[in-house]
Motif scaffolding. Structure first.
Motif, PDB file in Angstrom:
ATOM      1  N   SER A 246       0.865  -1.179   0.000  1.00 42.97           N
ATOM      2  CA  SER A 246       0.000   0.000   0.000  1.00 42.97           C
ATOM      3  C   SER A 246       0.901   1.227   0.000  1.00 42.97           C
ATOM      4  CB  SER A 246      -0.900  -0.007   1.236  1.00 42.97           C
ATOM      5  OG  SER A 246      -0.148   0.252   2.403  1.00 42.97           O
ATOM      6  N   PRO A 247       0.390   2.370  -0.421  1.00 47.50           N
ATOM      7  CA  PRO A 247       1.235   3.575  -0.433  1.00 47.50           C
ATOM      8  C   PRO A 247       1.812   3.886   0.945  1.00 47.50           C
ATOM      9  CG  PRO A 247      -0.796   3.967  -1.638  1.00 47.50           C
ATOM     10  CD  PRO A 247      -0.940   2.633  -0.995  1.00 47.50           C
ATOM     11  N   LEU A 248       0.994   3.680   1.969  1.00 45.10           N
ATOM     12  CA  LEU A 248       1.455   3.966   3.322  1.00 45.10           C
ATOM     13  C   LEU A 248       2.577   3.022   3.736  1.00 45.10           C
ATOM     14  CD1 LEU A 248      -1.725   4.740   5.429  1.00 45.10           C
ATOM     15  CD2 LEU A 248       0.294   6.156   5.167  1.00 45.10           C
ATOM     16  N   ARG A 249       2.361   1.767   3.472  1.00 46.05           N
ATOM     17  CA  ARG A 249       3.357   0.768   3.879  1.00 46.05           C
ATOM     18  C   ARG A 249       4.663   0.987   3.123  1.00 46.05           C
ATOM     19  NH1 ARG A 249       4.067  -5.059   3.084  1.00 46.05           N
ATOM     20  NH2 ARG A 249       4.769  -5.944   5.054  1.00 46.05           N
ATOM     21  N   SER A 250       4.539   1.321   1.863  1.00 45.05           N
ATOM     22  CA  SER A 250       5.730   1.597   1.064  1.00 45.05           C
ATOM     23  C   SER A 250       6.481   2.788   1.624  1.00 45.05           C
ATOM     24  CB  SER A 250       5.336   1.861  -0.393  1.00 45.05           C
ATOM     25  OG  SER A 250       4.656   0.742  -0.921  1.00 45.05           O
ATOM     26  N   ALA A 251       5.731   3.820   2.027  1.00 49.61           N
ATOM     27  CA  ALA A 251       6.376   5.019   2.575  1.00 49.61           C
ATOM     28  C   ALA A 251       7.057   4.708   3.903  1.00 49.61           C
ATOM     29  CB  ALA A 251       5.342   6.119   2.747  1.00 49.61           C
ATOM     30  N   LEU A 252       6.421   3.885   4.701  1.00 50.78           N
ATOM     31  CA  LEU A 252       6.971   3.583   6.023  1.00 50.78           C
ATOM     32  C   LEU A 252       8.200   2.676   5.936  1.00 50.78           C
ATOM     33  CD1 LEU A 252       3.654   2.976   8.020  1.00 50.78           C
ATOM     34  CD2 LEU A 252       5.302   4.817   8.440  1.00 50.78           C
ATOM     35  N   LEU A 253       8.199   1.731   4.999  1.00 46.28           N
ATOM     36  CA  LEU A 253       9.242   0.705   4.976  1.00 46.28           C
ATOM     37  C   LEU A 253      10.279   0.904   3.883  1.00 46.28           C
ATOM     38  CD1 LEU A 253       7.054  -2.466   5.700  1.00 46.28           C
ATOM     39  CD2 LEU A 253       8.552  -1.216   7.273  1.00 46.28           C
ATOM     40  N   ALA A 254      10.224   2.035   3.215  1.00 45.78           N
ATOM     41  CA  ALA A 254      11.253   2.301   2.202  1.00 45.78           C
ATOM     42  C   ALA A 254      12.625   2.308   2.865  1.00 45.78           C
ATOM     43  CB  ALA A 254      10.976   3.641   1.535  1.00 45.78           C
ATOM     44  N   ASP A 256      15.316   4.106   2.741  1.00 47.52           N
ATOM     45  CA  ASP A 256      15.811   5.364   3.297  1.00 47.52           C
ATOM     46  C   ASP A 256      14.651   6.259   3.728  1.00 47.52           C
ATOM     47  OD1 ASP A 256      16.374   6.996   0.071  1.00 47.52           O
ATOM     48  OD2 ASP A 256      14.819   5.647   0.808  1.00 47.52           O
ATOM     49  N   SER A 257      13.613   5.623   4.229  1.00 48.98           N
ATOM     50  CA  SER A 257      12.413   6.383   4.602  1.00 48.98           C
ATOM     51  C   SER A 257      12.706   7.302   5.783  1.00 48.98           C
ATOM     52  CB  SER A 257      11.300   5.410   4.949  1.00 48.98           C
ATOM     53  OG  SER A 257      10.239   6.094   5.579  1.00 48.98           O
ATOM     54  N   LYS A 258      12.122   8.477   5.723  1.00 46.69           N
ATOM     55  CA  LYS A 258      12.263   9.400   6.852  1.00 46.69           C
ATOM     56  C   LYS A 258      11.443   8.950   8.047  1.00 46.69           C
ATOM     57  CE  LYS A 258       8.501  12.417   5.336  1.00 46.69           C
ATOM     58  NZ  LYS A 258       8.055  13.808   5.139  1.00 46.69           N
ATOM     59  N   TYR A 259      10.552   7.968   7.845  1.00 47.41           N
ATOM     60  CA  TYR A 259       9.688   7.499   8.927  1.00 47.41           C
ATOM     61  C   TYR A 259      10.304   6.349   9.724  1.00 47.41           C
ATOM     62  CZ  TYR A 259       6.161  10.155   6.377  1.00 47.41           C
ATOM     63  OH  TYR A 259       5.469  11.144   5.748  1.00 47.41           O
ATOM     64  N   THR A 260      11.562   6.018   9.421  1.00 49.08           N
ATOM     65  CA  THR A 260      12.194   4.903  10.112  1.00 49.08           C
ATOM     66  C   THR A 260      12.148   5.028  11.634  1.00 49.08           C
ATOM     67  OG1 THR A 260      13.663   4.492   8.218  1.00 49.08           O
ATOM     68  CG2 THR A 260      14.341   3.591  10.352  1.00 49.08           C
ATOM     69  N   PRO A 261      12.433   6.207  12.207  1.00 54.21           N
ATOM     70  CA  PRO A 261      12.322   6.306  13.679  1.00 54.21           C
ATOM     71  C   PRO A 261      10.910   6.006  14.171  1.00 54.21           C
ATOM     72  CG  PRO A 261      13.511   8.195  12.795  1.00 54.21           C
ATOM     73  CD  PRO A 261      12.933   7.461  11.625  1.00 54.21           C
ATOM     74  N   LEU A 262       9.925   6.405  13.380  1.00 57.31           N
ATOM     75  CA  LEU A 262       8.539   6.153  13.796  1.00 57.31           C
ATOM     76  C   LEU A 262       8.232   4.661  13.724  1.00 57.31           C
ATOM     77  CD1 LEU A 262       6.289   8.075  14.716  1.00 57.31           C
ATOM     78  CD2 LEU A 262       5.393   8.035  12.388  1.00 57.31           C
ATOM     79  N   VAL A 263       8.760   4.011  12.685  1.00 56.68           N
ATOM     80  CA  VAL A 263       8.557   2.564  12.561  1.00 56.68           C
ATOM     81  C   VAL A 263       9.241   1.842  13.717  1.00 56.68           C
ATOM     82  CG1 VAL A 263       9.102   0.553  11.152  1.00 56.68           C
ATOM     83  CG2 VAL A 263       8.297   2.641  10.057  1.00 56.68           C
ATOM     84  N   GLU A 264      10.454   2.272  14.058  1.00 57.78           N
ATOM     85  CA  GLU A 264      11.162   1.636  15.182  1.00 57.78           C
ATOM     86  C   GLU A 264      10.401   1.858  16.483  1.00 57.78           C
ATOM     87  OE1 GLU A 264      14.985   3.439  14.966  1.00 57.78           O
ATOM     88  OE2 GLU A 264      15.708   2.105  13.385  1.00 57.78           O
ATOM     89  N   TYR A 265       9.840   3.028  16.627  1.00 56.37           N
ATOM     90  CA  TYR A 265       9.035   3.317  17.829  1.00 56.37           C
ATOM     91  C   TYR A 265       7.840   2.370  17.911  1.00 56.37           C
ATOM     92  CZ  TYR A 265       4.842   5.530  19.766  1.00 56.37           C
ATOM     93  OH  TYR A 265       3.649   5.764  20.401  1.00 56.37           O
TER      94      TYR A 265
END
Lengths: 276, 476
Positions: A246-254, A256-265
């Motif tokens: 999904s677009p969201l999942r792709s954005a979160l798990l890319a 070099d995603s900028k959301y990596t800290p959020l995913v780790e959280y």
């Protein structure tokens, strides 16, 4: 006891019909005992978790589970796929040892009554953030499970309705899909009749940007486990666990995603508080 | 169509007329020969027809008149003709059907059924009575849909327990026999089980049935049923046991029912016997419940000599056996319930058996026995009102680890009773009540007013001492 003033009245009481039946016997039934409170959440149980460490695949169930774990409340988990058993017709619900059942919305009040509620959140504007998560992030999970055709087949139909016979499954899935679409559309009135995954993802990503800024380098969004962490972590973990692209999942798990800290959280909260 | 025959003596008409008079007990012999000779006089039916405002399919007419055309004696012609006329009336295809026999030009006799129009469409509103329930209903009926006696009916109703109900049926005779039918049925009902159990039960079903009724009182029915049940709208105070029962189940079952009923009345019988047995197997053709279920009922009624005193005895029993293995539990929607004026008097409706807090859970096995004495009342001239002395007993239990298969333990954790002891106790310790009252027969319903005295009850039962009023069709 009969008295000189009222002999007849007392005699009549002794032969009143309320004294019947004449003999009482032990019943032939014993209800299942409840030693500790049971939280009933969506899921077929650990054996059918498809390799996931999460206790459930439902946002609301994860949220309530997180709140109870944050509060240190002692309870057991029961997996079910039947929301009709809940007082308000929605999962989760909590059954106390005295048989009382509390819906998801009543559990926080129960924690407050028993003195086990979460401490006040030190974050200013926590309510605003929670509203943002509720209005923009949670609908993304709802859309994924019930409105998106591919998501409905992989999540809504397979996970929520998989235990029903085909006829019941079709009817319930159709009704639930219509209701979810109406609910998501109601939460996003500015989009009017336009409702597709790109629109929903765009709204959710803006919310994730805000949460990312709020998280910073901290362990929790509000510094300590809070209602905001419960809801946000639940939403993000469900989006990460979705068995499809999904677009969201792709954005979160890319990579070099900028959301990596959020995913780790989110994964950190899941590991500590959202397992079975 | 054919015109009336011209008579010539000795004519077929006079012979048949004398035969008819003989059958009607008017004596015979006017046309020569005895009545027995007339009845056995050989005759051929040349033609059979239906006239008047009636619509019949060609194939249906062929089947209807086949016995008439095959009749070879006067007696057979009259009997088969009258039976054909009766079938048209019973199937709602015609009314006031008259049989006419005319001499055929080529010899023999022509049979004509003269029909008047029957009402094809009916709309009815009214109040119906079930067991412990009254219902207001609107029903529409259409008869003779395709010229073969088919009937379609749709009924909407609301009642004290059944919140809303829709029933649509399509019935057709097998061949031309109104006593043998096939039926297709679609139904939806919402049953409010409060205050006996804090839930609603929604039922949506489709069924197909084959039913055969014999004039000697025998009836057989074979039915396939697909039913989607939903236990929902649980009250805030619903017990954990009831919550575990909530949800959707789909039942696909085959059911056979045998009934023998030669009672003189279904509501207040004074003689005769009712024997009814039902066997049902679910899960053979899909669905998510698998069980074998049997239920039997026996009722006898006997007048004491030539008096107005009637002794009635009844017994009921049922067993629901779950086929999902030793740890499987039956569904609430399939279980038996016991208690109330129409089952075991002296207890509330569903007041006997497993109960968790205020919710009646139902059971997998039950029995109920009853004995009644109906007596004439002094100064009462109508036999519709009778005095009533009764004694009822029954018990209900689950067949799982919460019911008979549980292991009762004492305070120290030791076993107090084995399975055999528990089964023995189940049969030897029923809930019992006795009482007196009045019974009134009102057309199709029986009204009872009883003063009950519960004698034995489990601690979780709901005995109801004192006055109990109810109306229904079937009573223990």
């Amino acid at each position: 006891m009969a008295t000189a003033e009222a002999p007849l009245r007392e005699i009549l009481k002794s032969i009143s019909f309320t004294q019947l039946p004449l003999r009482r016997i032990e019943p032939f039934f014993e209800a299942d005992p409840i030693a500790v409170p049971w939280l009933h959440i969506y899921g077929a149980g650990p054996a059918a978790s498809e390799g996931s460490s999460l206790a459930t695949f439902d946002v609301e169930c994860l949220r309530v589970l997180a709140v109870l774990r944050f509060a240190g409340y002692r309870f057991d988990i029961a997996h079910t796929t039947e929301p009709n058993a809940s007082p308000d017709g929605r999962l989760p619900y909590l059954v106390l040892p005295d048989g009382t059942a509390l819906s998801g919305g009543e559990i926080a009040a129960h924690l407050e009554r028993t003195g086990q509620g979460l401490p006040p959140c030190p974050l200013d504007g926590e309510l605003a953030y929670r509203t943002m998560v509720e209005r923009c992030l949670a609908p993304a999970a709802e859309y994924l499970a019930w409105v998106d055709p591919v998501g409905f087949e992989a999540v809504g139909d397979a996970r929520y309705l998989g235990g029903y016979p085909a006829v019941v499954r079709c009817a319930l899935g159709w009704v639930r899909s219509l209701r979810a679409a109406a609910a998501v559309r109601a939460g996003l009135p500015e989009y009017g009749a336009v409702l597709d995954s790109e629109v929903v993802a765009e709204n959710a990503l803006r919310t994730l940007d805000s949460l990312l800024m709020l998280l910073g380098d901290g362990e929790y969004l509000a510094g300590a486990p809070s209602l905001l962490d419960a809801h946000a972590a639940a939403c993000i973990n469900v989006l990460l666990e979705a068995p499809l692209k999904s677009p969201l999942r792709s954005a979160l798990l890319a990579p070099d995603s900028k959301y990596t800290p959020l995913v780790e959280y989110a994964l950190r909260v899941a590991e500590r508080h959202l397992g079975t | 169509m054919s015109s009336g025959a011209e008579f010539e003596a000795p004519s077929v008409q006079s012979m048949l007329g004398e035969a008819i008079r003989a059958f009607q007990g008017g004596g015979g012999g006017g046309g020569g020969g005895s009545a027995a000779d007339l009845r056995s006089h050989r005759i051929a039916v040349n033609r059979a027809s239906v006239e008047g405002d009636v619509w019949c399919r060609r194939g249906f007419l062929g089947q209807l008149f086949l016995p008439v055309l095959g009749a070879q004696t006067v007696a057979e012609v009259v009997r088969e003709s009258r039976e054909a006329a009766g079938k048209l009336e019973v199937l709602g295809m015609a009314s006031n059907v008259a049989v006419e026999l005319d001499q055929a030009d080529s010899g023999g006799v022509n049979v004509r059924l003269l029909c008047e129009r029957a009402k094809r469409y009916r709309l009815r509103t009214g109040v119906d009575v079930g067991n412990d329930e009254g219902m207001a209903s609107v029903a529409g009926r259409m008869s003779n849909i395709w010229g073969g006696g088919e009937t379609a009916e749709a009924t909407f109703s609301r009642g004290s327990k059944t919140q809303s109900s829709f029933l649509g049926t399509l019935t057709a005779p097998v061949g031309t026999d109104p006593l043998t039918q096939v039926e297709l049925r679609a139904a939806q009902a919402v049953l409010n089980a409060r205050p006996y159990s804090a839930h609603d039960e929604v039922s949506r079903s489709l069924s197909a049935a084959y039913r055969a009724v014999k004039l000697a009182g025998w009836q057989h029915q074979l039915r396939y049923l697909a039913e989607w049940r939903e236990i929902c709208n649980l009250g805030a105070a619903a017990s954990p046991t009831l919550r575990a029962e909530a949800g959707h189940t789909l039942k696909s079952s085959v059911e056979y029912t045998f009934t023998y009923d030669d009672r003189d009345s279904t509501t207040v019988p004074t003689s005769g016997t009712l024997a009814k047995a039902t066997a049902e197997v679910a899960g053979l053709f899909g669905g998510d419940v698998r069980f074998a279920k049997a239920r039997a009922e026996l009722q006898t009624n006997q007048r004491l000599g030539a008096s107005e005193w009637i002794v009635a005895t009844g017994a009921q029993g049922g067993l629901l056996w779950n086929l999902d293995g030793p740890r499987g539990r039956s569904s609430l929607a399939d279980r038996f319930f016991l208690g109330g004026l129409t089952t075991v008097r002296g207890f509330e409706y569903r007041g006997i058996g497993p109960r968790d807090r205020n919710d009646s859970i139902g059971g997998d096995v039950f029995y109920a026995v009853g004995a009644s004495l109906l007596t004439p009342l002094p100064y009462v001239t109508t036999d519709a009102l009778k005095g009533h002395l009764w004694a009822n007993a029954g018990q209900l239990a689950l067949l799982d680890d919460r019911g008979l298969l549980r292991t009762p333990r004492d305070s120290s954790g030791g076993r107090t009773r084995g399975l055999a002891d528990e089964i023995r106790r189940f049969f030897m310790q029923p809930s019992v009540a006795v009482g007196v009252g009045l019974v009134y027969r009102q057309s199709i319903v029986r009204v009872e007013l009883s003063c009950g005295l519960p004698l034995v009850a489990a601690t979780t039962d709901r005995p109801k001492a004192g006055l109990q009023f109810g109306l229904g069709v079937q009573f223990l």
